[in-house]
Write an enzyme that holds these catalytic residues in place. Sequence first.
Site, PDB file in Angstrom:
ATOM      1  N   LEU A 185       0.931  -1.563   0.033  1.00 51.03           N
ATOM      2  CA  LEU A 185       0.047  -0.135   0.608  1.00 51.03           C
ATOM      3  C   LEU A 185       0.708   1.653  -0.095  1.00 51.03           C
ATOM      4  CD1 LEU A 185      -3.023  -0.562   2.852  1.00 51.03           C
ATOM      5  CD2 LEU A 185      -2.971  -0.284  -0.056  1.00 51.03           C
ATOM      6  N   LYS A 186       0.165   2.249  -0.840  1.00 53.18           N
ATOM      7  CA  LYS A 186       0.999   3.479  -0.853  1.00 53.18           C
ATOM      8  C   LYS A 186       0.402   4.632   0.178  1.00 53.18           C
ATOM      9  CE  LYS A 186       3.789   6.670  -1.452  1.00 53.18           C
ATOM     10  NZ  LYS A 186       3.879   8.004  -0.779  1.00 53.18           N
ATOM     11  N   HIS A 187       0.735   4.615   1.377  1.00 53.31           N
ATOM     12  CA  HIS A 187       0.086   5.510   2.397  1.00 53.31           C
ATOM     13  C   HIS A 187       1.030   6.860   2.283  1.00 53.31           C
ATOM     14  CE1 HIS A 187      -1.085   3.006   5.636  1.00 53.31           C
ATOM     15  NE2 HIS A 187      -0.179   2.168   4.541  1.00 53.31           N
ATOM     16  N   GLY A 361      -2.711   4.510  -3.454  1.00 54.63           N
ATOM     17  CA  GLY A 361      -1.875   4.014  -4.715  1.00 54.63           C
ATOM     18  C   GLY A 361      -1.268   2.779  -4.313  1.00 54.63           C
TER      19      GLY A 361
END
Length: 1139
Positions: A185-187, A361
């Site tokens: 996951l792109k935090h 994203g």
Amino acid sequence: MQQRGGSNGHRWVEKPNSNRPSDSYSMSDGVPSATTENITDRLNSLGVSKKSAQSDAPEPSMQFGNIGLTSHVPHHGKGAIWKPKAYGTVSGATTTEVNKAPIGTMPVLANETQTASTEKPNAVLSNLFSGSLLENLTVDNSTFSIAQIRATFYPKFENEKSDQEIRTRMIEMVSKGLATLEVSLKHSGSLFMYAGHEGGAYAKNSYGNIYTAVGVFVLGRVFREAWGSQAIMKQAEFNEFLERNRMCISMELVTAVLGDHGQRPREDYVVVTAVTELGSGKPKFYPTPDIIAFCRKWRLPTNHVWLFSTRKSVTSFFTAYDVLCEEGTATPVCQALDEVADISVPGSKDHVKVQGEILEGLVARIVSHESSKHMEQVLQDYPPPPSSGADQHLGSSLREICAANRNDEKQALLDGVGPSFCPNSLDWFGHEATQSHSRNVDRSLLSKFLQSRPADFSTAKLQEMVRLMREKRFPAAFKCYHNFHKINSAASDNLHFKMVIHVHSDSAFRRYQKEMRHRPGLWPLYRGFFVDLNLFKVNKERLTEFSKEINSMVETGDDANGASAKYGLADEDANLMIKLKFLTYKIRTFLIRNGLSILFKEGRDAYKAYYLRQMNNWKTSPAKQKELSKMLDEWAVSMIKKFGKKQLSSSTYLSEAEPFLEQYAKRSPLNQALIGSAGNLVRTEDFLAIVEGGKDEEGDLEPEREMTPSSPTYTVKEAVMDEGLIVFFPGIPGCAKSALCKEILSAPGGLGDDRPVRSLMGDLIKGRYWVKVSEERRRKPYSTLLADKNAPNEEVWRQIEDMCRHTKASAVPVIPDSEGTESNPFSLDALAVFMLRVLNRVNHPGNLDKSSPNAGYVLLMFYHLYSGKSRLEFESELIERFGSLVKMPLLKPERSSLPESVRSILEEGINLYKLHTNRHGRMESTKGTYASEWVKWEKQLRVTLLGNAEFLNSIQVPFEFAVAKVLEQLKAIAKGEYAAPSTEKRRFGTIVFAAISLPVSEILDFLENLSEKDPKIEEMLKNKNLRCRLTKAHVTLAHKRSHGVTAVASYGPYLNQNVPVDITALFFSDQSAALEAEPGTVDGEKISSKNEWPHVTIWTAEGVAAKEANMLPHLFKQGEATRIDINPPITITGPLELF
């Protein structure tokens, strides 16, 4: 951990275990105890001059092995590599010391360098901060340096291939068993790095500011939440562990106090994204399984990670993203990936609970094919740890502290961290002897560092890197500061500094990658790059022996100990990575936040043009574009009405955007799907941190930008026959536009229509050129106007668009044909040709010719007006704006490479231009800091280009050929016969279902044959006119709404493959008719439909939806439909596609 059934019968999804007792911790015996920092502190006792701060210490034996230098940089083939088996502990003795330390004080650890134990004379410090110590340090044969990377993040590798090419290569590698695809996951936050209580806390390109203060506070709170009553002890152990092993951890820092991203997080938190060993040679980055093991040992937050190790799973992943990219939020995305991944490891921080549903994203990258086995072993050995402090009072929160201390947030946060993470505030507030926070060091430090002799292999490699970047004039800054942690070691011959390598442009990373290909031993250029520097002298008595030992180490240094394992992958494959963002996030950040300045400064029309252009670049589906345009127009009206010309702050834009989006989403399910998630606004006005100078954590003012797709699909627009034409030139001086205009004017028959052709030469027009063009258009609307002036930027293009609307004209851009570079639509070959043409001019009406002293600078200025766009992006935007594009041939396709001397002089000029504009903006090159360097460069440019004139002339196509091609294209446009080029690109965003497409002609022929044999079928087909009405035929396999995203994604592995379909029966009623279908196999695997009754709908009555054909078997049982078996079945083959 739970095993699940999958395509290969080997799928894991880990389940958290919050009740497991804390493990005991023991230190691996493999950790090297001697680090470069120890070496630095002990060099003085070996051979540093008596002026040193340690000059009174007893001298050790002359045995050089005692210094520990060979431990820091092992000889080739002899250095032990520490394998990450035990991920952190301290010895029992140290633990006892920590336990005895009173609360509120920093325990003194066994091997800690006590730099703050003695006071330096104020005179020495005064000389240090005034710069006299550095100024008086002369570099000679006895001057050495040690450079140690203190904090860093992964190297930034720019993929030179398109996203689709990268995806194809990733699938290929996984399918062949060469690699595994890892997705995380792109935090949505900021990069934060921590290297220990003395190693320091860092943002991407800065330290000692509000970003690092917030980061340290949040990290300290993580320990309190995880360890409860043991937190103080574990904080001290953790810091000691990082310091002793020279390690750095990198995190995504997600808070509501540092400005708005896509959604204000519900909690302030960090997620560990990298763990790095810095002590031996090149930084060693842990693979993800070892990051998880490290974090679970220390109870640090981990990210959600998925592994895809088969062709079926990896293609299903990409298909799932394509289905979700326009509507995906955290919950459905994670659910879909859990279903298709071979291994799923949930993060210790649930994105939905701590940040929210809006997901920035995914990051997908290629890792070792052994990663799955490695991960399974780690998950078995290191189960999720307990959270001992979750139910305890943790003290004031980050938001409470920021709200209560508006005038001194940094100090309040550092006070709240505790002694282990912040024993002093030197990095934030400096030393009392400085009288101010004056960290900056004279620029001469960098030169002295490069002139000094490297004391170890790592220093030699860092000098090589810095020297290359300076020689090539990469767009980067080397910012040097005093190292306040080493103040008490300072002396006239022993100086300590910190250096920040701040890369200003992604182009630097791309150029550096090219250098690495030619220099295999070159170290990577990292993101977040901080170095500790020590300049020192060795006295004459020790110099010879010391030099011999040092030279041996530098020559035999080995990168293997520090290199990240590539597992046998080629460099270009080992660095394959792709970022996949979601539209629900981009609506908020790119369309709303980043459009604020355009909306308030340029108005609603300009804002509309901006967001439509962004959506076109993203290839957003037409339906979404329509929905978004309606919403964004309403947003623009409401903001202008509420704020007038006072711009809404981008740091707090969600205070307005979130309530607006929430209300808009409530109006309909369609709106809700468009927005994804809204509501539960977290108010930040009372606790938003005050950021110095309005800068972000990277030390930049440049807003986040979205890269446009590399393979655009152009739309087609025909010229209107009764309109005027404006032919304009988005080019660079020297592109031959004036010569081309003369040829067009003198061409027999003009452009093949009855419109008169006129030309306005920019160099001969006084005043505002485009105003003159507009006046000429109004005066003679039905004409073709050649706008003989370079039109290089969007501001000019908007003026031309307005002119077309107001004067009823079509505009045609004519551009020199060129391959372009990664960040500019014009190649260096083209730039060299343009420059040579200008330098061969005489008596140019615009005074840009061989007599112009700054001709090279002027062309570089025009060249950079196009910077930031690839060739495809450049052409795509022009076609999207104007509907057509004419390319003027320039260079021969089959030509030799540009001579290195020409390439080098152009790159030097580009780098000098960036340095000049970064400091002076649009100031002329004859003025400013770099004036003398410009003079030298302009002179060398002329020598180089004129010396290579024969080559540069030989690679150009004949001018007559170029003119003929341009006239051919312009005539086609003038006659309305032109169609813009189209580039094939994968579909995404509009994917709703998977199906097998069948050829209609075969179905019709089959039905006709049946009708000849069966009167019932003949009667059913009568008056149906299927030859005209049946234009498409397919067997639906899965529908997103009926069967879910995962069901549609599961057909990804078979995309575009031919599938045989058996037609077994014909069903019909008075409302619909369909063929019963049974899909066959592909490569031995059965293709099964998720539909209860697979079929091909061939006819429905007027007003009857196609989906009603699903009811035919039920109607047949009730006697309301007819079934005719087809025996033997007929087989029709078609490709599996996504719609």
